[in-house]
Design a protein around this motif. Sequence first.
Motif, mmCIF file in Angstrom:
data_model
loop_
_atom_site.group_PDB
_atom_site.id
_atom_site.type_symbol
_atom_site.label_atom_id
_atom_site.label_comp_id
_atom_site.label_asym_id
_atom_site.label_seq_id
_atom_site.Cartn_x
_atom_site.Cartn_y
_atom_site.Cartn_z
ATOM 1 N N MET A 1 63.577 -39.638 -32.696
ATOM 2 C CA MET A 1 63.744 -40.421 -33.907
ATOM 3 C C MET A 1 62.710 -40.021 -34.950
ATOM 4 O O MET A 1 61.596 -39.638 -34.625
ATOM 5 C CB MET A 1 63.590 -41.899 -33.576
ATOM 6 N N CYS A 2 63.106 -40.122 -36.190
ATOM 7 C CA CYS A 2 62.174 -39.853 -37.268
ATOM 8 C C CYS A 2 61.353 -41.112 -37.519
ATOM 9 O O CYS A 2 61.907 -42.170 -37.804
ATOM 10 C CB CYS A 2 62.944 -39.467 -38.531
ATOM 11 N N ARG A 3 60.040 -40.984 -37.418
ATOM 12 C CA ARG A 3 59.214 -42.176 -37.553
ATOM 13 C C ARG A 3 59.038 -42.598 -39.003
ATOM 14 O O ARG A 3 58.586 -43.710 -39.268
ATOM 15 C CB ARG A 3 57.837 -41.962 -36.916
ATOM 16 N N SER A 4 59.380 -41.711 -39.963
ATOM 17 C CA SER A 4 59.212 -42.223 -41.321
ATOM 18 C C SER A 4 60.470 -42.853 -41.895
ATOM 19 O O SER A 4 60.362 -43.756 -42.708
ATOM 20 C CB SER A 4 58.598 -41.185 -42.264
ATOM 21 N N CYS A 5 61.690 -42.433 -41.429
ATOM 22 C CA CYS A 5 62.860 -43.107 -41.988
ATOM 23 C C CYS A 5 63.741 -43.748 -40.927
ATOM 24 O O CYS A 5 64.695 -44.448 -41.249
ATOM 25 C CB CYS A 5 63.675 -42.168 -42.863
ATOM 26 N N GLY A 6 63.434 -43.561 -39.642
ATOM 27 C CA GLY A 6 64.211 -44.236 -38.598
ATOM 28 C C GLY A 6 65.484 -43.509 -38.199
ATOM 29 O O GLY A 6 66.272 -44.006 -37.407
ATOM 30 N N THR A 7 65.708 -42.315 -38.757
ATOM 31 C CA THR A 7 66.921 -41.568 -38.430
ATOM 32 C C THR A 7 66.927 -41.119 -36.970
ATOM 33 O O THR A 7 65.928 -40.651 -36.449
ATOM 34 C CB THR A 7 67.041 -40.320 -39.323
ATOM 35 N N VAL A 8 68.086 -41.319 -36.339
ATOM 36 C CA VAL A 8 68.289 -40.803 -34.993
ATOM 37 C C VAL A 8 69.472 -39.859 -35.058
ATOM 38 O O VAL A 8 70.480 -40.173 -35.690
ATOM 39 C CB VAL A 8 68.563 -41.957 -34.012
ATOM 40 N N THR A 23 67.549 -36.356 -42.607
ATOM 41 C CA THR A 23 67.746 -37.291 -43.712
ATOM 42 C C THR A 23 66.623 -37.194 -44.744
ATOM 43 O O THR A 23 66.876 -37.099 -45.935
ATOM 44 C CB THR A 23 67.813 -38.742 -43.197
ATOM 45 N N CYS A 24 65.363 -37.224 -44.287
ATOM 46 C CA CYS A 24 64.269 -37.328 -45.254
ATOM 47 C C CYS A 24 63.345 -36.115 -45.239
ATOM 48 O O CYS A 24 62.335 -36.094 -45.956
ATOM 49 C CB CYS A 24 63.473 -38.604 -45.025
ATOM 50 N N ASP A 25 63.677 -35.138 -44.378
ATOM 51 C CA ASP A 25 62.916 -33.900 -44.390
ATOM 52 C C ASP A 25 61.475 -34.022 -43.866
ATOM 53 O O ASP A 25 60.751 -33.052 -43.850
ATOM 54 C CB ASP A 25 62.868 -33.319 -45.817
HETATM 55 ZN ZN LIG Z 1 63.496 -39.156 -41.713
#
Ligand SMILES: [Zn+2]
Length: 806
Positions: A511-518, A554-556
Amino acid sequence: MIAEVYIDIPANPVNKPFDYRIPESLEGVVAPGMRVTVPFGRTRRLGFVTELKEVSTFKKLKAIDSVEDHAPVLTQELIDLGRWLADSILCPTVTAFQAMLPAAMKAEYKKIIKIEQPEQLKIEDADLASFFETTKQPIWSEIVKSHSELLKRINRAIRQGSLSIHQLVRNQATVKKVSVISVCATKEQLRLELAKLDDRAKRQKEALQFFIKQSDLSSFHSPIHALVKDGLSRDAITKLVDKGLLHLDQMEQFRDPYKHPVEQTKPLNLTDEQAKALAPILQSMNENEHRVFLCHGVTGSGKTEIYLQSIQRVLEHKRQAIVLVPEISLTPQMVLRFKGRFGDQVAVMHSGLSRGEKYDEWRKIREEKVQVVVGARSAIFAPFKKLGLIIIDEEHESSYKQEDMPRYHARDVAIHRAEKHHCPVVLGSATPSLESFARARKQVYTLLSLKERVNHRPLPSVHIVDLREEMRQGNHSVFSKELLEKVKDRLQKNEQTVLFLNRRGYSTFVMCRSCGTVVKCPHCDISLTYHRTQHSLRCHYCGYEQNVPATCPTCDSDAMRFFGTGTQKVEAELNRLLPEARVIRMDVDTTRKKGSHEKLLRQFGEEKADILLGTQMIAKGLDFPKVTLVGVLAADSLLHLSDFRASEKTFQLITQVSGRAGRHSLPGEVVIQSYTPDHYAVIDAARHDYESFYREEMTIRHRWGYPPFFYLVLISLTHPDPAKVAVAADRIAAILKNNLSDSTQIYGPVVPSVSKIKDRYRYQCMVKYKREPALVPVLHQILQHFQETGKDSLQVSIDLNPVALM
Ligand SMILES: [Zn+2]
Ligand SMILES: Nc1ncnc2c1ncn2[C@@H]1O[C@H](COP(=O)(O)OP(=O)(O)OP(=O)(O)O)[C@@H](O)[C@H]1O
Ligand SMILES: [Zn+2]
């Protein structure tokens, strides 16, 4: 007479009854439902008698060796249930029978070496002969272990016929017996004996005087150990028994895991909602009518009291009740609620009991010494003859489905049994499974709703904390500022906090810890599972595979992380942040020892700690008045499991954990920390809005074709050779495609996320269908064809309606 016997070998070729002759000595003794020992092939096995008949189509029949039980261990209803179960979940019938009995009744097989021709052996191998003369019971496995040098010679002697191998079948169930003393002489006779004894027999004289003093000799009886405790000599008692003055009896005794006296409770005055829910259950019992009720009541709404008062009616009707509770909520607190109301009429069955204790609880049921059983999944097979009610508490719990053979769901068994007994089933939950709620909506089940907590106590207020925001503000702790403040506040007020951390499912997703994307599968709407060995992401369902992205799609950001926070780490952090707080940690590590689970909960109940920190085992059933704060440390941990039930499980867990707060006079508060605070499972749980969650989740299940709109079957294959299992999986997929209708979908074969277990490689196929009359015959055919016996062979297992797809 002839008996049909299912042999204790859980394999497909043997999955049919075999005919055996009942020898004259056992005529009238053997009955359906008993276990017998029979010759089978070159060995002896245990078997279950299912039927008696006059004639057999076979000419030469072997005879039954011996009977293992003095009374049937399976009632006729359970025999029928076993056959039905075997058909509906595709397991060998004998496996179903075994699942119904306590483990202590499983047969143990032992091979022993028998001397057939002692004289011949002496001539052929004198050393070996003298070895066997000194070994009382030469058990094959022990000789293989400690006398391997003899093996060659033993084998030769077997070939020559002077030795042979015999199989012993041992019944492991033991009944605990106590020696009880009664008196078979008159006081006059005792006095005479006393006069006869000379002074050296001091201890016997004492014993005689003791019995002479008793007011009523004819009704006197006492366990021998109690007499010894009172100061009599065991030796003297034995001598008096030998003289025929006293009588010694072996009496069966039940081991009692709950010895402590329980304070009796009385029925509470029901709230209006409770009364309204109870009435139709009672009515259905009065009318001997089978109905399934779904009792949907918010946490703390008093469902247990409804169960108790329904059971009371069952007892008034001289019938019996089964109450199923998930293993982890079968706490002493829970047991006491039933024992407190019904005392000795309650048997308890759970995994914490010893084998012997479980066996005794089971015997109490069979001998009708109890009328109620409270237990985990397997208690659904309690051999009651006049069932009047079955209750399944927390009916949504996945532990009601057994994960290995026989893969039965206790709910299905309950409904089947209740149909036969014309009695109701009550399914209770604050978060019913979608399956059950959908059935209630369609009026297959009758819905009973409890929307309020008892005495209008408010449900706790819930705050959602956005962990991404915390990160952005530089807080890298597992505690948000808000949660930490609230814990501190409770410490000051001397109130208690429950902190919940779900560890299961961690580090299987990225998971991306800055935007929550999985990262999800483009075809299945399921989170991809991380495979450590190939460092890739894969879909469990369709086999889609991709690399782990270096940056978030999503947020790079480059904050793509695996999850790895455990309870220990959290405990350490608590000690650092709040050194004055007393913390009890409950997880698999701290509860491994028998009884430790109860001990920790008791300590918390006695307010010996301020904070209870734990995994799912603290989510259920706890009812402590001082708990006013519940913190869910990471609500997402289940959300991204690659399982179509992930959202449902998340919703259930948050609701259940939140339900531990503010159950008594002090109001409760809940803090949910989440990386996906706008997910409907999180929001609806925070709002205590089951129906909204149900609607959203059903829409999604419908869109993607998951249960309850479709049924699933999972076929798993394993083999030590990866190539062989791959070939078999392809062939099975082809058979499914060729034989099932076009509307049925077949997925796979795919390699599951755990691709190898114990050096066996795994493959899975999934079938998704709505109506498929050919399904069961085709699955039977696959089992017949592909299932092999033996260790290094192909194993096929079929799971209808799987709960976990790992
Ligand atoms: Zn992200
Ligand atoms: N009619 C009643 N009058 C007074 N107190 C009650 C009544 N019914 C239940 N209670 C009390 O309310 C509390 C909550 O009840 P209970 O534990 O049965 O709820 P529940 O619905 O099973 O909750 P959960 O789903 O959270 O386990 C208990 O302490 C119970 O003793
Ligand atoms: Zn997929």
